[in-house]
Design a protein around this motif. Structure first.
Motif, PDB file in Angstrom:
ATOM      1  N   GLY A  81      42.451  93.297  -6.241  1.00 44.77           N
ATOM      2  CA  GLY A  81      41.313  92.266  -6.491  1.00 44.77           C
ATOM      3  C   GLY A  81      40.014  92.811  -5.764  1.00 44.77           C
ATOM      4  O   GLY A  81      38.973  92.568  -6.444  1.00 44.77           O
ATOM      5  N   THR A  82      40.047  93.152  -4.613  1.00 46.60           N
ATOM      6  CA  THR A  82      38.896  93.702  -3.961  1.00 46.60           C
ATOM      7  C   THR A  82      38.096  94.864  -4.674  1.00 46.60           C
ATOM      8  O   THR A  82      37.226  95.244  -4.738  1.00 46.60           O
ATOM      9  N   MET A  83      39.045  96.001  -5.326  1.00 48.18           N
ATOM     10  CA  MET A  83      38.659  96.937  -5.927  1.00 48.18           C
ATOM     11  C   MET A  83      38.040  96.507  -7.323  1.00 48.18           C
ATOM     12  O   MET A  83      37.057  97.039  -7.697  1.00 48.18           O
ATOM     13  N   LEU A  84      38.647  95.490  -7.973  1.00 55.03           N
ATOM     14  CA  LEU A  84      38.020  95.264  -9.250  1.00 55.03           C
ATOM     15  C   LEU A  84      36.710  94.307  -9.138  1.00 55.03           C
ATOM     16  O   LEU A  84      35.735  94.471  -9.570  1.00 55.03           O
ATOM     17  N   VAL A  85      36.863  93.517  -7.793  1.00 53.43           N
ATOM     18  CA  VAL A  85      35.437  92.949  -7.534  1.00 53.43           C
ATOM     19  C   VAL A  85      34.550  93.836  -7.201  1.00 53.43           C
ATOM     20  O   VAL A  85      33.187  93.649  -7.511  1.00 53.43           O
ATOM     21  N   SER A  86      34.844  94.909  -6.657  1.00 53.38           N
ATOM     22  CA  SER A  86      33.728  96.050  -6.341  1.00 53.38           C
ATOM     23  C   SER A  86      33.183  96.627  -7.414  1.00 53.38           C
ATOM     24  O   SER A  86      32.230  96.928  -7.673  1.00 53.38           O
ATOM     25  N   ALA A  87      34.043  96.748  -8.505  1.00 55.48           N
ATOM     26  CA  ALA A  87      33.458  96.959  -9.844  1.00 55.48           C
ATOM     27  C   ALA A  87      32.695  96.264 -10.415  1.00 55.48           C
ATOM     28  O   ALA A  87      31.529  96.825 -11.056  1.00 55.48           O
ATOM     29  N   ILE A  88      32.819  94.757 -10.263  1.00 53.25           N
ATOM     30  CA  ILE A  88      32.175  93.924 -10.808  1.00 53.25           C
ATOM     31  C   ILE A  88      30.682  93.719 -10.210  1.00 53.25           C
ATOM     32  O   ILE A  88      29.685  93.857 -10.678  1.00 53.25           O
ATOM     33  N   VAL A  89      30.688  94.024  -8.838  1.00 54.29           N
ATOM     34  CA  VAL A  89      29.606  93.991  -8.011  1.00 54.29           C
ATOM     35  C   VAL A  89      28.478  95.295  -8.454  1.00 54.29           C
ATOM     36  O   VAL A  89      27.509  95.236  -8.378  1.00 54.29           O
ATOM     37  N   TYR A  90      29.390  96.236  -8.656  1.00 53.87           N
ATOM     38  CA  TYR A  90      28.507  97.419  -9.159  1.00 53.87           C
ATOM     39  C   TYR A  90      27.850  97.483 -10.207  1.00 53.87           C
ATOM     40  O   TYR A  90      26.651  97.657 -10.385  1.00 53.87           O
ATOM     41  N   VAL A  91      28.372  96.715 -11.311  1.00 55.71           N
ATOM     42  CA  VAL A  91      27.629  96.395 -12.601  1.00 55.71           C
ATOM     43  C   VAL A  91      26.587  95.647 -12.348  1.00 55.71           C
ATOM     44  O   VAL A  91      25.395  95.507 -13.023  1.00 55.71           O
ATOM     45  N   GLU A  92      26.815  94.441 -11.533  1.00 61.27           N
ATOM     46  CA  GLU A  92      25.917  93.653 -11.351  1.00 61.27           C
ATOM     47  C   GLU A  92      24.469  93.984 -10.669  1.00 61.27           C
ATOM     48  O   GLU A  92      23.429  93.912 -10.775  1.00 61.27           O
ATOM     49  N   ILE A  93      24.864  95.084  -9.757  1.00 61.54           N
ATOM     50  CA  ILE A  93      23.792  95.618  -9.113  1.00 61.54           C
ATOM     51  C   ILE A  93      22.918  96.763 -10.265  1.00 61.54           C
ATOM     52  O   ILE A  93      21.624  96.523 -10.169  1.00 61.54           O
ATOM     53  N   ALA A  94      23.607  97.209 -11.179  1.00 61.05           N
ATOM     54  CA  ALA A  94      22.981  98.024 -12.241  1.00 61.05           C
ATOM     55  C   ALA A  94      21.960  96.939 -13.043  1.00 61.05           C
ATOM     56  O   ALA A  94      21.074  97.097 -13.600  1.00 61.05           O
ATOM     57  N   GLY A  95      22.703  95.736 -13.291  1.00 69.68           N
ATOM     58  CA  GLY A  95      22.003  94.728 -13.909  1.00 69.68           C
ATOM     59  C   GLY A  95      20.685  94.337 -13.408  1.00 69.68           C
ATOM     60  O   GLY A  95      19.700  94.100 -13.881  1.00 69.68           O
ATOM     61  N   ALA A  96      20.661  93.943 -11.829  1.00 74.10           N
ATOM     62  CA  ALA A  96      19.745  93.555 -11.164  1.00 74.10           C
ATOM     63  C   ALA A  96      18.550  94.719 -11.036  1.00 74.10           C
ATOM     64  O   ALA A  96      17.387  94.429 -11.061  1.00 74.10           O
ATOM     65  N   SER A  97      19.125  95.854 -11.280  1.00 76.53           N
ATOM     66  CA  SER A  97      18.145  97.120 -11.207  1.00 76.53           C
ATOM     67  C   SER A  97      17.475  97.346 -12.479  1.00 76.53           C
ATOM     68  O   SER A  97      16.527  98.092 -12.679  1.00 76.53           O
ATOM     69  N   GLY A  98      17.470  96.430 -13.689  1.00 76.02           N
ATOM     70  CA  GLY A  98      16.873  96.478 -14.785  1.00 76.02           C
ATOM     71  C   GLY A  98      17.734  97.147 -16.032  1.00 76.02           C
ATOM     72  O   GLY A  98      17.087  97.145 -17.140  1.00 76.02           O
ATOM     73  N   VAL A  99      18.906  97.488 -15.790  1.00 74.45           N
ATOM     74  CA  VAL A  99      19.715  98.092 -16.880  1.00 74.45           C
ATOM     75  C   VAL A  99      20.348  97.152 -17.742  1.00 74.45           C
ATOM     76  O   VAL A  99      20.867  95.844 -17.263  1.00 74.45           O
ATOM     77  N   GLU A 100      20.219  97.199 -19.014  1.00 76.43           N
ATOM     78  CA  GLU A 100      20.696  96.330 -20.096  1.00 76.43           C
ATOM     79  C   GLU A 100      22.254  95.965 -19.761  1.00 76.43           C
ATOM     80  O   GLU A 100      22.847  97.117 -20.154  1.00 76.43           O
ATOM     81  N   MET A 101      22.844  94.957 -19.116  1.00 75.46           N
ATOM     82  CA  MET A 101      24.350  94.953 -18.788  1.00 75.46           C
ATOM     83  C   MET A 101      24.953  93.761 -19.801  1.00 75.46           C
ATOM     84  O   MET A 101      26.152  93.682 -19.532  1.00 75.46           O
ATOM     85  N   GLU A 102      24.229  93.108 -20.564  1.00 77.20           N
ATOM     86  CA  GLU A 102      24.862  92.037 -21.027  1.00 77.20           C
ATOM     87  C   GLU A 102      26.218  92.321 -22.225  1.00 77.20           C
ATOM     88  O   GLU A 102      27.094  91.120 -22.035  1.00 77.20           O
ATOM     89  N   HIS A 103      26.191  93.415 -22.426  1.00 75.93           N
ATOM     90  CA  HIS A 103      27.258  93.644 -23.286  1.00 75.93           C
ATOM     91  C   HIS A 103      28.458  94.444 -22.477  1.00 75.93           C
ATOM     92  O   HIS A 103      29.666  94.143 -23.227  1.00 75.93           O
ATOM     93  N   VAL A 104      28.126  94.891 -21.313  1.00 76.89           N
ATOM     94  CA  VAL A 104      29.310  95.454 -20.555  1.00 76.89           C
ATOM     95  C   VAL A 104      30.581  94.168 -20.290  1.00 76.89           C
ATOM     96  O   VAL A 104      31.660  94.594 -20.506  1.00 76.89           O
ATOM     97  N   PHE A 105      30.019  93.069 -19.791  1.00 80.76           N
ATOM     98  CA  PHE A 105      31.078  92.032 -19.190  1.00 80.76           C
ATOM     99  C   PHE A 105      32.017  91.636 -20.686  1.00 80.76           C
ATOM    100  O   PHE A 105      32.724  90.772 -20.410  1.00 80.76           O
ATOM    101  N   LYS A 106      31.333  91.803 -21.827  1.00 80.60           N
ATOM    102  CA  LYS A 106      31.740  91.165 -23.259  1.00 80.60           C
ATOM    103  C   LYS A 106      32.951  92.229 -23.808  1.00 80.60           C
ATOM    104  O   LYS A 106      33.445  91.659 -24.651  1.00 80.60           O
ATOM    105  N   ALA A 107      32.809  93.567 -23.190  1.00 78.84           N
ATOM    106  CA  ALA A 107      33.814  94.535 -23.620  1.00 78.84           C
ATOM    107  C   ALA A 107      35.094  93.983 -23.229  1.00 78.84           C
ATOM    108  O   ALA A 107      35.322  93.550 -22.295  1.00 78.84           O
ATOM    109  N   PRO A 108      36.168  94.388 -24.105  1.00 75.97           N
ATOM    110  CA  PRO A 108      37.379  93.674 -23.838  1.00 75.97           C
ATOM    111  C   PRO A 108      38.047  94.219 -22.340  1.00 75.97           C
ATOM    112  O   PRO A 108      38.495  93.334 -21.708  1.00 75.97           O
TER     113      PRO A 108
END
Length: 187
Positions: A81-108
């Motif tokens: 769970g911690t590993m997966l939460v780390s992956a989520i937080v990593y993507v959130e960092i990219a999103g906060a940095s201005g990278v378009e991430m809206e489609h990432v969390f919608k992928a299966p």
């Protein structure tokens, strides 16, 4: 220095560090949510979660918790769970940095990680905390703090309007549990 002592000692240091970082990062979130603050705080949360992977293994290998199937399942769920939460937080960092991430969390696959990672973490933390409470050692209070903190923190995702308050209180309780466990591991 024996292997067990090294694992315990380093795990203790990382446990204290992750507990303190989690609390202060969520407390820092009360200041505001500028891009820089968000990136900084999410980066600290990422490192705290990465440290926790080692912490869970160090606690499991210590005599602070009863060994058994429930403890093993709790540790496995907490670590994955911690590993997966780390992956989520990593993507959130990219999103906060201005990278378009809206489609990432919608992928299966990503949506499965986004849904199941936090659930695995919460389930594992509660199991692990219960086993600490049931143990015959001085780790009962730490287990109680982990369980209560995890429940309070998770409640924040349900009560959206007060999420930051639940996050700060939950991280204070959980962080205190990790600090206490870290001090016990360093002995």
């Amino acid at each position: 220095m024996s292997n067990e002592y090294s694992i315990r000692f380093i795990g203790g240091i990382l446990s204290v560090a992750s507990g303190v970082l989690l609390f202060f990062t969520h407390l820092f979130g009360l200041i505001g949510s500028t891009e820089l603050i968000t990136i900084f705080s999410k980066s600290i949360v990422l490192f705290a979660h990465l440290m926790m992977v080692f912490v869970f293994i160090a606690i499991y290998e210590s005599e602070l918790v009863r060994k058994g199937l429930v403890t093993m399942v709790g540790m496995i769920f907490s670590v994955f769970g911690t590993m997966l939460v780390s992956a989520i937080v990593y993507v959130e960092i990219a999103g906060a940095s201005g990278v378009e991430m809206e489609h990432v969390f919608k992928a299966p696959v990503a949506s499965t990680i986004f849904l199941n990672g936090p659930l695995m973490f919460v389930f594992g933390m509660i199991l692990f905390g219960i086993q600490l409470i049931r143990s015959d050692s001085s780790s009962r209070l730490a287990g109680l703090l982990l369980v209560l903190g995890t429940i309070v923190f998770a409640t924040g995702s349900i009560v959206i309007d007060a999420e930051i308050i639940f996050s700060v209180i939950g991280s204070a309780l959980t962080g205190s549990g990790f600090v206490q466990l870290g001090l016990m591991l360093k002995r």
